[in-house]
Design a protein around this motif. Structure first.
Motif, PDB file in Angstrom:
ATOM      1  N   TYR A   1       0.856  -1.175   0.000  1.00  0.00           N
ATOM      2  CA  TYR A   1       0.000   0.000   0.000  1.00  0.00           C
ATOM      3  C   TYR A   1       0.898   1.233   0.000  1.00  0.00           C
ATOM      4  CZ  TYR A   1      -3.851  -3.158   0.687  1.00  0.00           C
ATOM      5  OH  TYR A   1      -4.779  -4.161   0.489  1.00  0.00           O
TER       6      TYR A   1
ATOM      7  N   TYR B   1       1.795  -2.709   4.651  1.00  0.00           N
ATOM      8  CA  TYR B   1       0.583  -1.898   4.719  1.00  0.00           C
ATOM      9  C   TYR B   1       0.890  -0.427   4.973  1.00  0.00           C
ATOM     10  CZ  TYR B   1      -1.922  -6.353   5.144  1.00  0.00           C
ATOM     11  OH  TYR B   1      -2.425  -7.615   4.918  1.00  0.00           O
TER      12      TYR B   1
ATOM     13  N   CYS C   1      -4.372   2.738   1.880  1.00  0.00           N
ATOM     14  CA  CYS C   1      -4.392   2.088   3.187  1.00  0.00           C
ATOM     15  C   CYS C   1      -5.731   2.311   3.887  1.00  0.00           C
ATOM     16  CB  CYS C   1      -3.246   2.631   4.040  1.00  0.00           C
ATOM     17  SG  CYS C   1      -2.971   1.734   5.590  1.00  0.00           S
TER      18      CYS C   1
END
Length: 298
Positions: free
Chosen positions: A134, A195, A140
């Motif tokens: 991400y 992430y 995100c």
């Protein structure tokens, strides 16, 4: 609810409850150990909810990922909920997963879960089968809506909270997910995932050797994300006033433990490469007692 195909070997109610409890306890010790302080009815709702979300997550976090298992789970869940979107004819899930899904569907019907929340959650879990990085906060946030914010919405229904509490519930879910991303940055790298947005940093920043060689840069990067967590967590605190006192204690205790996790990581950012920063059961119980005597901001 659609008429569901059923495999042989259906499990009993007692077996289902034991499976729900074990699934929740294995997947989230901090929240499990806080949730045991809920009144019995709410605790059973929470165990039903978290068994469902943890089982879906287990398939995509398995090494190697269990794609067929996830799609069996998702297809059965969609049929149980009367949702007709992404059916994959891959057979039936295991009897215990069927029972988990059916219990979740019954709970959703009883409490009025919005079907779109379940779709968003399953979409986020399915994304883990194909998307691994991400690169922007917007990406995100989109993922966290399905993976975490809707959990806050489900919890709001489990606690019979007014809709005015929903925004804070979403923020709490988002904040808890984000601190998990920070805590698990090394573990996620091992799974080929990232992430946390790089925010202009090099991809190597989540490599242990690089971080150890550039501790100040790594610390600054992690603190940036920790401050983002704190901002969202502080926003969630504003919603505590909507939570009845008997429910507020477990939620505040869990949230306090995530604050503790953030503080521990900030003291030594490289700790995320050394161990999974999680409070022990004794610390959680002690915090519950502290909140109990403090009135949990009553």
């Amino acid at each position: 609810m659609d008429e569901l195909p059923v495999s042989e070997g259906a499990i009993s109610v007692d077996e289902l409850r034991a499976f729900q409890r074990a699934t929740f306890q294995k997947g989230s010790k901090t929240y499990f150990n806080s949730s045991i302080f809920f009144p019995k009815q709410v605790r059973e709702r929470v165990f039903t909810l978290y068994a469902f979300v943890r089982r879906a997550d287990d398939f995509v976090d398995a090494i190697p990922q269990d794609r067929d298992g996830f799609y069996r789970f998702r297809t059965y869940a969609e049929k149980a909920l009367g949702i007709h979107l992404h059916h994959h004819e891959t057979g039936l899930p295991a009897p215990e997963d069927q029972a988990v899904i059916e219990a979740y569907a019954e709970l959703g019907c009883e409490l009025g879960f919005n079907p779109a929340w379940t779709v968003a959650f399953l979409d986020a879990m399915e994304a883990d089968l194909s998307k691994s990085h991400y690169d922007s906060l917007e990406e995100c946030l989109e993922y966290m809506y399905g993976s975490a914010e809707v959990i806050g919405l489900f919890m709001s229904r489990c606690l019979d909270l007014p809709e005015t509490a929903y925004e804070a519930a979403q923020l709490l879910g988002r904040a808890m997910q984000y601190i998990n991303f920070i805590r698990d940055v090394s573990e996620d790298r091992g799974l080929g995932r990232r992430y946390l947005p790089l925010e202009g940093e090099t991809e190597d920043i989540i490599d242990l050797q690089w971080a150890a060689s550039h501790p100040e840069r790594f610390s600054r990067w992690l603190v940036l994300h920790l401050n983002r967590f704190r901002q969202w967590q502080s926003g969630a605190v504003s919603g505590y006033r909507y939570i009845p006192y008997r429910y507020r204690l477990p939620i505040k205790t869990a949230a306090d433990m995530y604050w503790w996790t953030a503080k521990t990581i900030e003291k030594d950012s490289l700790v995320v490469f050394q161990r999974k920063v999680k409070p022990g059961k004794a610390r959680i119980i002690l915090q519950f007692i502290v909140n109990l005597f403090a009135g949990a901001w009553a």
